[in-house]
Design an enzyme around this catalytic site. Structure first.
Site, PDB file in Angstrom:
ATOM      1  N   SER A  62     -14.057  52.602  31.217  1.00  0.00           N
ATOM      2  CA  SER A  62     -15.368  52.604  31.859  1.00  0.00           C
ATOM      3  C   SER A  62     -16.452  53.038  30.883  1.00  0.00           C
ATOM      4  O   SER A  62     -16.809  52.299  30.005  1.00  0.00           O
ATOM      5  CB  SER A  62     -15.406  53.433  33.139  1.00  0.00           C
ATOM      6  OG  SER A  62     -16.593  53.131  33.843  1.00  0.00           O
ATOM      7  N   HIS A  67     -27.566  62.219  27.724  1.00  0.00           N
ATOM      8  CA  HIS A  67     -29.020  62.264  27.586  1.00  0.00           C
ATOM      9  C   HIS A  67     -29.372  63.708  27.252  1.00  0.00           C
ATOM     10  O   HIS A  67     -28.897  64.621  27.936  1.00  0.00           O
ATOM     11  CB  HIS A  67     -29.723  61.835  28.877  1.00  0.00           C
ATOM     12  CG  HIS A  67     -29.227  60.519  29.394  1.00  0.00           C
ATOM     13  ND1 HIS A  67     -29.644  59.310  28.881  1.00  0.00           N
ATOM     14  CD2 HIS A  67     -28.323  60.230  30.349  1.00  0.00           C
ATOM     15  CE1 HIS A  67     -29.015  58.329  29.523  1.00  0.00           C
ATOM     16  NE2 HIS A  67     -28.205  58.870  30.413  1.00  0.00           N
ATOM     17  N   CYS A  82     -11.525  54.606  34.965  1.00  0.00           N
ATOM     18  CA  CYS A  82     -10.658  54.034  36.000  1.00  0.00           C
ATOM     19  C   CYS A  82      -9.207  54.088  35.533  1.00  0.00           C
ATOM     20  O   CYS A  82      -8.326  53.544  36.160  1.00  0.00           O
ATOM     21  CB  CYS A  82     -11.078  52.605  36.343  1.00  0.00           C
ATOM     22  SG  CYS A  82     -11.133  51.507  34.935  1.00  0.00           S
TER      23      CYS A  82
END
Length: 112
Positions: A62, A67, A82
């Site tokens: 995934s 940030h 996943c």
């Protein structure tokens, strides 16, 4: 049916020198992805002016995104797989070791 695990985290009180520059953030993120045994497909990072970084690592399982807001000592993390859910937990613990936040909060979502 659970298809994956997703950790969303906010790290507070992170030292500016760890999160202001793209090359430092990239090095930390890439090391965590490797040590957590996630399968990197590619990555993109953006250095903001005067400081702050956004990065996204596409993994076969995934993604991992980051940030940073050095002026606030803030890191936002998003780790989703996943695949083997223990790898998400391992990656999160590694990020905590690397960034050494004064405090943090996180949410664990089982997806599916």
């Amino acid at each position: 049916m659970i298809v994956g695990r997703h950790i969303i985290a906010e790290l507070y009180g992170v030292k500016e020198e760890l999160i202001a520059k793209e090359e430092v953030v990239r090095s930390i993120v890439e090391e965590v992805v490797d040590k957590a045994e996630l399968t990197k497909v590619g990555s993109v990072y953006k250095q903001f002016n005067p400081h702050g970084v956004t990065g996204i690592v596409l993994i076969a399982e995934s993604h991992v995104s980051i940030h940073t807001w050095p002026e606030y000592g803030l890191v936002n993390l998003d780790i989703f797989t996943c695949g083997d859910t223990s790898k998400v937990e391992k990656a999160f613990k590694l990020f905590l070791e690397k960034f050494k936040p004064e405090s943090y909060r996180h949410y664990v979502l089982d997806r599916g």
